[in-house]
Design a protein around this motif. Structure first.
Motif, PDB file in Angstrom:
ATOM      1  N   ARG A  90       9.797  -7.412 -12.317  1.00 33.47           N
ATOM      2  CA  ARG A  90      10.724  -7.745 -11.233  1.00 33.47           C
ATOM      3  C   ARG A  90      11.933  -6.815 -11.227  1.00 33.47           C
ATOM      4  O   ARG A  90      12.376  -6.352 -10.166  1.00 33.47           O
ATOM      5  N   ALA A  91      12.470  -6.496 -12.407  1.00 34.88           N
ATOM      6  CA  ALA A  91      13.633  -5.614 -12.496  1.00 34.88           C
ATOM      7  C   ALA A  91      13.294  -4.204 -12.014  1.00 34.88           C
ATOM      8  O   ALA A  91      14.103  -3.569 -11.316  1.00 34.88           O
ATOM      9  N   VAL A  92      12.122  -3.699 -12.376  1.00 37.50           N
ATOM     10  CA  VAL A  92      11.724  -2.357 -11.944  1.00 37.50           C
ATOM     11  C   VAL A  92      11.567  -2.310 -10.427  1.00 37.50           C
ATOM     12  O   VAL A  92      12.046  -1.377  -9.765  1.00 37.50           O
ATOM     13  N   VAL A  93      10.902  -3.302  -9.858  1.00 39.65           N
ATOM     14  CA  VAL A  93      10.732  -3.354  -8.402  1.00 39.65           C
ATOM     15  C   VAL A  93      12.093  -3.415  -7.715  1.00 39.65           C
ATOM     16  O   VAL A  93      12.344  -2.699  -6.729  1.00 39.65           O
ATOM     17  N   ASP A  94      12.991  -4.240  -8.225  1.00 39.30           N
ATOM     18  CA  ASP A  94      14.323  -4.344  -7.630  1.00 39.30           C
ATOM     19  C   ASP A  94      15.090  -3.038  -7.756  1.00 39.30           C
ATOM     20  O   ASP A  94      15.796  -2.616  -6.825  1.00 39.30           O
ATOM     21  N   SER A  99      12.251   2.614  -2.019  1.00 43.27           N
ATOM     22  CA  SER A  99      11.519   3.857  -2.277  1.00 43.27           C
ATOM     23  C   SER A  99      10.016   3.599  -2.308  1.00 43.27           C
ATOM     24  O   SER A  99       9.568   2.471  -2.469  1.00 43.27           O
ATOM     25  N   ALA A 100       9.247   4.679  -2.175  1.00 46.90           N
ATOM     26  CA  ALA A 100       7.787   4.571  -2.201  1.00 46.90           C
ATOM     27  C   ALA A 100       7.226   4.961  -3.567  1.00 46.90           C
ATOM     28  O   ALA A 100       6.054   5.336  -3.677  1.00 46.90           O
ATOM     29  N   THR A 101       8.030   4.847  -4.592  1.00 47.38           N
ATOM     30  CA  THR A 101       7.602   5.232  -5.940  1.00 47.38           C
ATOM     31  C   THR A 101       6.431   4.361  -6.404  1.00 47.38           C
ATOM     32  O   THR A 101       6.463   3.137  -6.295  1.00 47.38           O
ATOM     33  N   HIS A 102       5.428   5.009  -6.943  1.00 45.61           N
ATOM     34  CA  HIS A 102       4.226   4.317  -7.417  1.00 45.61           C
ATOM     35  C   HIS A 102       4.509   3.641  -8.762  1.00 45.61           C
ATOM     36  O   HIS A 102       5.167   4.218  -9.626  1.00 45.61           O
ATOM     37  N   ILE A 103       3.986   2.431  -8.936  1.00 39.53           N
ATOM     38  CA  ILE A 103       4.057   1.718 -10.207  1.00 39.53           C
ATOM     39  C   ILE A 103       2.648   1.517 -10.744  1.00 39.53           C
ATOM     40  O   ILE A 103       1.772   1.015 -10.037  1.00 39.53           O
ATOM     41  N   SER A 104       2.427   1.928 -11.990  1.00 45.01           N
ATOM     42  CA  SER A 104       1.199   1.565 -12.695  1.00 45.01           C
ATOM     43  C   SER A 104       1.557   0.519 -13.746  1.00 45.01           C
ATOM     44  O   SER A 104       2.458   0.727 -14.560  1.00 45.01           O
ATOM     45  N   LEU A 135       4.059  -7.736  -8.070  1.00 44.93           N
ATOM     46  CA  LEU A 135       3.918  -6.318  -7.751  1.00 44.93           C
ATOM     47  C   LEU A 135       3.129  -6.119  -6.462  1.00 44.93           C
ATOM     48  O   LEU A 135       3.515  -5.314  -5.609  1.00 44.93           O
ATOM     49  N   ARG A 136       2.026  -6.834  -6.297  1.00 39.72           N
ATOM     50  CA  ARG A 136       1.260  -6.702  -5.053  1.00 39.72           C
ATOM     51  C   ARG A 136       2.100  -7.098  -3.849  1.00 39.72           C
ATOM     52  O   ARG A 136       2.049  -6.469  -2.793  1.00 39.72           O
ATOM     53  N   ALA A 137       2.892  -8.151  -4.007  1.00 32.65           N
ATOM     54  CA  ALA A 137       3.705  -8.641  -2.897  1.00 32.65           C
ATOM     55  C   ALA A 137       4.842  -7.693  -2.543  1.00 32.65           C
ATOM     56  O   ALA A 137       5.392  -7.765  -1.439  1.00 32.65           O
ATOM     57  N   SER A 138       5.190  -6.803  -3.465  1.00 36.81           N
ATOM     58  CA  SER A 138       6.326  -5.909  -3.234  1.00 36.81           C
ATOM     59  C   SER A 138       6.057  -4.904  -2.125  1.00 36.81           C
ATOM     60  O   SER A 138       7.003  -4.335  -1.559  1.00 36.81           O
ATOM     61  N   GLY A 139       4.789  -4.644  -1.826  1.00 35.55           N
ATOM     62  CA  GLY A 139       4.443  -3.731  -0.750  1.00 35.55           C
ATOM     63  C   GLY A 139       4.463  -2.265  -1.125  1.00 35.55           C
ATOM     64  O   GLY A 139       4.185  -1.409  -0.290  1.00 35.55           O
ATOM     65  N   ARG A 140       4.753  -1.950  -2.392  1.00 32.95           N
ATOM     66  CA  ARG A 140       4.806  -0.545  -2.791  1.00 32.95           C
ATOM     67  C   ARG A 140       3.467  -0.097  -3.373  1.00 32.95           C
ATOM     68  O   ARG A 140       2.627  -0.939  -3.709  1.00 32.95           O
ATOM     69  N   ASP A 245       9.744 -18.673  -5.492  1.00 35.53           N
ATOM     70  CA  ASP A 245      10.947 -18.213  -4.800  1.00 35.53           C
ATOM     71  C   ASP A 245      10.979 -16.685  -4.712  1.00 35.53           C
ATOM     72  O   ASP A 245      11.367 -16.131  -3.676  1.00 35.53           O
ATOM     73  N   ASP A 246      10.576 -16.015  -5.792  1.00 31.05           N
ATOM     74  CA  ASP A 246      10.553 -14.547  -5.784  1.00 31.05           C
ATOM     75  C   ASP A 246       9.571 -14.029  -4.735  1.00 31.05           C
ATOM     76  O   ASP A 246       9.869 -13.075  -3.995  1.00 31.05           O
ATOM     77  N   LEU A 247       8.395 -14.643  -4.650  1.00 36.05           N
ATOM     78  CA  LEU A 247       7.411 -14.206  -3.680  1.00 36.05           C
ATOM     79  C   LEU A 247       7.870 -14.519  -2.245  1.00 36.05           C
ATOM     80  O   LEU A 247       7.623 -13.730  -1.324  1.00 36.05           O
ATOM     81  N   ALA A 248       8.566 -15.627  -2.077  1.00 36.93           N
ATOM     82  CA  ALA A 248       9.109 -15.954  -0.761  1.00 36.93           C
ATOM     83  C   ALA A 248      10.151 -14.917  -0.334  1.00 36.93           C
ATOM     84  O   ALA A 248      10.221 -14.539   0.855  1.00 36.93           O
ATOM     85  N   ARG A 249      10.910 -14.442  -1.305  1.00 39.09           N
ATOM     86  CA  ARG A 249      11.910 -13.399  -1.004  1.00 39.09           C
ATOM     87  C   ARG A 249      11.237 -12.125  -0.520  1.00 39.09           C
ATOM     88  O   ARG A 249      11.798 -11.378   0.288  1.00 39.09           O
ATOM     89  N   LEU A 250      10.015 -11.892  -1.001  1.00 35.29           N
ATOM     90  CA  LEU A 250       9.254 -10.717  -0.589  1.00 35.29           C
ATOM     91  C   LEU A 250       8.419 -10.984   0.660  1.00 35.29           C
ATOM     92  O   LEU A 250       7.631 -10.135   1.083  1.00 35.29           O
ATOM     93  N   GLY A 251       8.559 -12.181   1.209  1.00 38.67           N
ATOM     94  CA  GLY A 251       7.843 -12.511   2.440  1.00 38.67           C
ATOM     95  C   GLY A 251       6.475 -13.084   2.241  1.00 38.67           C
ATOM     96  O   GLY A 251       5.670 -13.117   3.184  1.00 38.67           O
ATOM     97  N   LYS A 252       6.162 -13.579   1.009  1.00 35.04           N
ATOM     98  CA  LYS A 252       4.844 -14.149   0.733  1.00 35.04           C
ATOM     99  C   LYS A 252       4.920 -15.664   0.599  1.00 35.04           C
ATOM    100  O   LYS A 252       5.942 -16.218   0.267  1.00 35.04           O
TER     101      LYS A 252
END
Length: 252
Positions: A90-94, A99-104, A135-140, A245-252
């Motif tokens: 969550r901290a990395v995504v935030d 940005s469109a940076t890829h996360i593995s 991570l999936r919900a983040s859209g990146r 709540d976190d997923l709702a914040r991301l629109g899920k």
């Protein structure tokens, strides 16, 4: 050449990821909580950066100029820091913001299993599933890698074996270097994006065409928080309220 930030760089897989990034001619930033300790473990050429992995503000300057982030942050199998694993993601995504940076992200096989499954006894597995969903919900762009049992592979198992559906049981082995390669190559190859894969090692020649390796798998569906072939997924309403709540914040 890419610039890659490795979160969990001094762990058993993280150290191998750092080596793979450097051997590929790329630039690596190796995150650690303790730079002095990290220098004992990491090879020359790695830029060691000290920051808490759960502090988005501390991570923000580290991710500002990178092409990819690879997360190999581990958990104790007694579950004490399973929630911390989720907080790192969550901290990395935030920190990355828009940005469109890829996360593995390295998680574990059986991460998708339902709350009624036997593996739900292990909280760290549950939190890895929740981190995947976030991570999936983040859209990146992302690659989620679920390893088998570290170092249980045989001497002839030189080929990477990618599967999907989270259906493997028992103790199938995987070479740590294979895990590191798939985490890195997922960020470098177009077909690595939006993939959730289990990884094992099998007999055969080493993989040289990683684009073809990923292209043979299916991408996760857009806007869906579970892996494309996962079954018996945990209902979102069964997750802890803060995850909902976190997923709702991301629109899920």
């Amino acid at each position: 050449m890419a610039t890659v930030l490795v979160i969990g760089s001094t762990g058993k897989v993280g150290r191998v990821v750092v080596e793979e990034v450097l051997q590929g001619g790329h630039t690596v930033k190796a995150q650690t909580r303790n730079a002095r300790r990290a220098r004992r473990w990491l090879p020359e050429g790695a830029e060691i950066v000290e920051a808490s992995p759960v502090d988005a503000e501390a991570l923000r300057p580290l991710v500002a100029d990178v092409d990819a982030v690879i997360l190999t942050h581990g958990t104790d199998h007694d579950g004490r820091d399973g929630a911390t694993f989720y907080d790192v993601v969550r901290a990395v995504v935030d920190a990355l913001g828009d940005s469109a940076t890829h996360i593995s992200l390295m998680t574990t096989m059986s991460a998708s299993h339902s709350a009624g499954d036997e593996l739900s006894k292990y909280p760290w597995v549950e939190w890895k599933r929740r981190a995947e969903r976030f991570l999936r919900a983040s859209g990146r762009p992302y690659t989620i890698v679920r390893p088998g049992w570290f170092d249980y592979q045989g001497p002839a198992d030189r080929q990477i074996d990618l599967r999907q559906g989270d259906l493997v049981t028992g103790q199938p082995g995987v070479d740590r270097r294979h895990i590191a390669q798939v985490l890195l190559e997922g960020t470098l190859n177009p077909s690595g994006a939006r993939r959730t894969v289990e990884i094992f090692s099998k007999a055969g020649d080493p993989v040289t065409d990683f684009e073809a390796l990923f292209a043979a798998t299916r991408a996760d569906e857009e806007g869906v928080i579970d892996g494309v072939l996962d079954t018996n997924n945990v209902p979102l309403a069964s997750e802890p309220q803060r995850v909902q709540d976190d997923l709702a914040r991301l629109g899920k």
